[in-house]
Design a protein around this motif. Structure first.
Motif, PDB file in Angstrom:
ATOM      1  N   ALA A 116      -3.413 -61.428 -53.443  1.00  0.00           N
ATOM      2  CA  ALA A 116      -4.207 -61.094 -52.254  1.00  0.00           C
ATOM      3  C   ALA A 116      -3.423 -60.238 -51.258  1.00  0.00           C
ATOM      4  CB  ALA A 116      -4.724 -62.363 -51.587  1.00  0.00           C
ATOM      5  N   ALA A 117      -2.208 -60.623 -50.932  1.00  0.00           N
ATOM      6  CA  ALA A 117      -1.431 -59.868 -49.942  1.00  0.00           C
ATOM      7  C   ALA A 117      -1.150 -58.451 -50.433  1.00  0.00           C
ATOM      8  CB  ALA A 117      -0.127 -60.591 -49.619  1.00  0.00           C
ATOM      9  N   HIS A 118      -0.819 -58.319 -51.706  1.00  0.00           N
ATOM     10  CA  HIS A 118      -0.539 -56.992 -52.272  1.00  0.00           C
ATOM     11  C   HIS A 118      -1.809 -56.133 -52.299  1.00  0.00           C
ATOM     12  CE1 HIS A 118       3.391 -58.409 -53.372  1.00  0.00           C
ATOM     13  NE2 HIS A 118       2.897 -59.333 -54.173  1.00  0.00           N
ATOM     14  N   THR A 119      -2.912 -56.749 -52.681  1.00  0.00           N
ATOM     15  CA  THR A 119      -4.181 -56.026 -52.727  1.00  0.00           C
ATOM     16  C   THR A 119      -4.579 -55.571 -51.327  1.00  0.00           C
ATOM     17  OG1 THR A 119      -4.882 -57.192 -54.720  1.00  0.00           O
ATOM     18  CG2 THR A 119      -6.623 -56.216 -53.369  1.00  0.00           C
ATOM     19  N   LEU A 120      -4.397 -56.428 -50.351  1.00  0.00           N
ATOM     20  CA  LEU A 120      -4.672 -56.071 -48.962  1.00  0.00           C
ATOM     21  C   LEU A 120      -3.858 -54.840 -48.564  1.00  0.00           C
ATOM     22  CD1 LEU A 120      -5.959 -56.671 -46.178  1.00  0.00           C
ATOM     23  CD2 LEU A 120      -4.002 -58.196 -45.752  1.00  0.00           C
ATOM     24  N   ALA A 121      -2.572 -54.845 -48.892  1.00  0.00           N
ATOM     25  CA  ALA A 121      -1.717 -53.701 -48.556  1.00  0.00           C
ATOM     26  C   ALA A 121      -2.201 -52.432 -49.253  1.00  0.00           C
ATOM     27  CB  ALA A 121      -0.267 -54.002 -48.936  1.00  0.00           C
ATOM     28  N   LEU A 122      -2.558 -52.526 -50.529  1.00  0.00           N
ATOM     29  CA  LEU A 122      -3.004 -51.355 -51.273  1.00  0.00           C
ATOM     30  C   LEU A 122      -4.320 -50.811 -50.717  1.00  0.00           C
ATOM     31  CD1 LEU A 122      -2.532 -49.432 -53.690  1.00  0.00           C
ATOM     32  CD2 LEU A 122      -3.929 -51.013 -55.051  1.00  0.00           C
ATOM     33  N   LEU A 123      -5.273 -51.689 -50.461  1.00  0.00           N
ATOM     34  CA  LEU A 123      -6.584 -51.243 -49.982  1.00  0.00           C
ATOM     35  C   LEU A 123      -6.526 -50.613 -48.593  1.00  0.00           C
ATOM     36  CD1 LEU A 123      -8.882 -54.179 -51.166  1.00  0.00           C
ATOM     37  CD2 LEU A 123      -8.469 -51.980 -52.291  1.00  0.00           C
ATOM     38  N   ASN A 124      -5.443 -50.845 -47.868  1.00  0.00           N
ATOM     39  CA  ASN A 124      -5.275 -50.266 -46.537  1.00  0.00           C
ATOM     40  C   ASN A 124      -4.145 -49.237 -46.478  1.00  0.00           C
ATOM     41  OD1 ASN A 124      -7.243 -51.699 -44.616  1.00  0.00           O
ATOM     42  ND2 ASN A 124      -6.436 -53.316 -45.912  1.00  0.00           N
ATOM     43  N   ASP A 125      -3.633 -48.870 -47.639  1.00  0.00           N
ATOM     44  CA  ASP A 125      -2.593 -47.850 -47.726  1.00  0.00           C
ATOM     45  C   ASP A 125      -3.197 -46.483 -47.382  1.00  0.00           C
ATOM     46  OD1 ASP A 125       0.272 -47.358 -49.045  1.00  0.00           O
ATOM     47  OD2 ASP A 125      -1.069 -45.734 -49.687  1.00  0.00           O
ATOM     48  N   PRO A 126      -2.495 -45.648 -46.651  1.00  0.00           N
ATOM     49  CA  PRO A 126      -3.044 -44.339 -46.277  1.00  0.00           C
ATOM     50  C   PRO A 126      -3.523 -43.503 -47.471  1.00  0.00           C
ATOM     51  CG  PRO A 126      -1.039 -44.770 -45.044  1.00  0.00           C
ATOM     52  CD  PRO A 126      -1.174 -45.873 -46.058  1.00  0.00           C
ATOM     53  N   GLY A 127      -2.795 -43.507 -48.569  1.00  0.00           N
ATOM     54  CA  GLY A 127      -3.218 -42.750 -49.747  1.00  0.00           C
ATOM     55  C   GLY A 127      -4.500 -43.297 -50.348  1.00  0.00           C
ATOM     56  N   PHE A 128      -4.622 -44.611 -50.416  1.00  0.00           N
ATOM     57  CA  PHE A 128      -5.831 -45.237 -50.940  1.00  0.00           C
ATOM     58  C   PHE A 128      -7.019 -44.880 -50.052  1.00  0.00           C
ATOM     59  CE2 PHE A 128      -8.957 -48.414 -51.928  1.00  0.00           C
ATOM     60  CZ  PHE A 128      -8.744 -48.752 -53.248  1.00  0.00           C
ATOM     61  N   LEU A 129      -6.843 -45.038 -48.759  1.00  0.00           N
ATOM     62  CA  LEU A 129      -7.929 -44.743 -47.820  1.00  0.00           C
ATOM     63  C   LEU A 129      -8.350 -43.277 -47.918  1.00  0.00           C
ATOM     64  CD1 LEU A 129      -6.635 -46.778 -44.763  1.00  0.00           C
ATOM     65  CD2 LEU A 129      -8.628 -47.328 -46.186  1.00  0.00           C
ATOM     66  N   ARG A 130      -7.403 -42.384 -48.057  1.00  0.00           N
ATOM     67  CA  ARG A 130      -7.721 -40.949 -48.107  1.00  0.00           C
ATOM     68  C   ARG A 130      -8.436 -40.560 -49.392  1.00  0.00           C
ATOM     69  NH1 ARG A 130      -3.587 -35.905 -48.640  1.00  0.00           N
ATOM     70  NH2 ARG A 130      -5.189 -34.297 -48.654  1.00  0.00           N
ATOM     71  N   PHE A 131      -7.911 -41.009 -50.526  1.00  0.00           N
ATOM     72  CA  PHE A 131      -8.408 -40.501 -51.802  1.00  0.00           C
ATOM     73  C   PHE A 131      -9.409 -41.411 -52.512  1.00  0.00           C
ATOM     74  CE2 PHE A 131      -4.278 -38.101 -51.716  1.00  0.00           C
ATOM     75  CZ  PHE A 131      -4.863 -36.855 -51.524  1.00  0.00           C
ATOM     76  N   ILE A 132      -9.434 -42.688 -52.174  1.00  0.00           N
ATOM     77  CA  ILE A 132     -10.347 -43.615 -52.850  1.00  0.00           C
ATOM     78  C   ILE A 132     -11.414 -44.128 -51.891  1.00  0.00           C
ATOM     79  CG2 ILE A 132     -10.529 -45.778 -54.143  1.00  0.00           C
ATOM     80  CD1 ILE A 132      -7.669 -45.164 -55.205  1.00  0.00           C
ATOM     81  N   GLY A 133     -11.007 -44.518 -50.695  1.00  0.00           N
ATOM     82  CA  GLY A 133     -11.989 -44.935 -49.705  1.00  0.00           C
ATOM     83  C   GLY A 133     -11.665 -46.263 -49.067  1.00  0.00           C
ATOM     84  N   ASP A 134     -12.325 -46.532 -47.979  1.00  0.00           N
ATOM     85  CA  ASP A 134     -12.125 -47.758 -47.214  1.00  0.00           C
ATOM     86  C   ASP A 134     -13.017 -48.856 -47.778  1.00  0.00           C
ATOM     87  OD1 ASP A 134     -11.727 -49.733 -45.322  1.00  0.00           O
ATOM     88  OD2 ASP A 134     -12.106 -48.431 -43.603  1.00  0.00           O
ATOM     89  N   ARG A 135     -12.415 -49.923 -48.242  1.00  0.00           N
ATOM     90  CA  ARG A 135     -13.155 -51.057 -48.792  1.00  0.00           C
ATOM     91  C   ARG A 135     -13.453 -52.116 -47.734  1.00  0.00           C
ATOM     92  NH1 ARG A 135     -13.855 -47.523 -52.187  1.00  0.00           N
ATOM     93  NH2 ARG A 135     -13.196 -47.687 -54.348  1.00  0.00           N
ATOM     94  N   ASN A 136     -13.056 -51.862 -46.488  1.00  0.00           N
ATOM     95  CA  ASN A 136     -13.297 -52.784 -45.376  1.00  0.00           C
ATOM     96  C   ASN A 136     -12.732 -54.168 -45.628  1.00  0.00           C
ATOM     97  OD1 ASN A 136     -14.710 -50.956 -43.598  1.00  0.00           O
ATOM     98  ND2 ASN A 136     -16.357 -51.020 -45.116  1.00  0.00           N
ATOM     99  N   VAL A 137     -11.551 -54.217 -46.202  1.00  0.00           N
ATOM    100  CA  VAL A 137     -10.827 -55.465 -46.441  1.00  0.00           C
ATOM    101  C   VAL A 137      -9.681 -55.495 -45.438  1.00  0.00           C
ATOM    102  CG1 VAL A 137      -9.442 -56.768 -48.106  1.00  0.00           C
ATOM    103  CG2 VAL A 137     -11.489 -55.532 -48.862  1.00  0.00           C
TER     104      VAL A 137
END
Length: 174
Positions: free
Chosen positions: A20-41
């Protein structure tokens, strides 16, 4: 699922409490947000729920999904990679994302190669797809290195912006 291993990496099933903690970090990582999108987690409870509702069902339904990427040398959690059944595509697509601090070190490409080999060898899948943000040149390079061909731009259901589509030679047109 038995872990998938490559020269430097282990890919294993993602678990709600463990990841969970790692997934939270990934889903809010600047690269993830830019290229994949905001999952609102935004917190670990939401990350556990995201894993339970968005990742775990793929394992049961399809026999595959997204996997945690761990570095063999020290167990560091780098990101995720795997196969996704996506509405609008006739076969699974290869997905991957690494935390920004691990970008540029070849981990995403190595994980994608391991997933591709697993899909072809263990799962017997011949047709595979990949999608990228139109501006994600690094991700497109990884898919081309796997032998996927650029099929142009597509608008898939549930994705707000157009994506560049890649597919294995001979895969059905979309």
């Amino acid at each position: 699922m038995h872990p998938i291993e490559s020269e430097r990496l282990r890919l294993r099933a993602i678990e709600p409490d463990r990841d969970a903690a790692h997934t939270l970090a990934l889903l809010n990582d600047p690269g993830f947000l830019r290229f994949i999108g905001d999952r609102n987690v935004r917190d670990e409870a939401q990350a556990r729920d995201y894993i339970a509702t968005r990742i775990l069902p793929g394992y049961a339904l399809n026999g595959f999904g997204m996997y945690a990427i761990e570095r063999l040398s020290d167990g560091a959690w780098l990101g995720n990679a795997g196969l996704v059944r996506r509405e609008g595509l006739p076969a699974p697509d290869i997905g991957y994302a690494v935390l920004s601090r691990y970008a540029g070190q070849g981990y995403a490409g190595e994980a994608a190669r391991a997933v591709f080999a697993h899909a072809r060898g263990t799962l017997g899948l011949q047709d595979l797809y990949g999608i990228t943000d139109l501006d994600n040149i690094a991700s497109a390079r990884i898919l081309r290195a796997l032998g996927l061909q650029d099929r142009g731009v597509i608008q898939l259901p549930g994705i707000d912006s157009p994506s560049r589509l890649f597919a294995t030679p001979g895969a059905a047109k979309v």
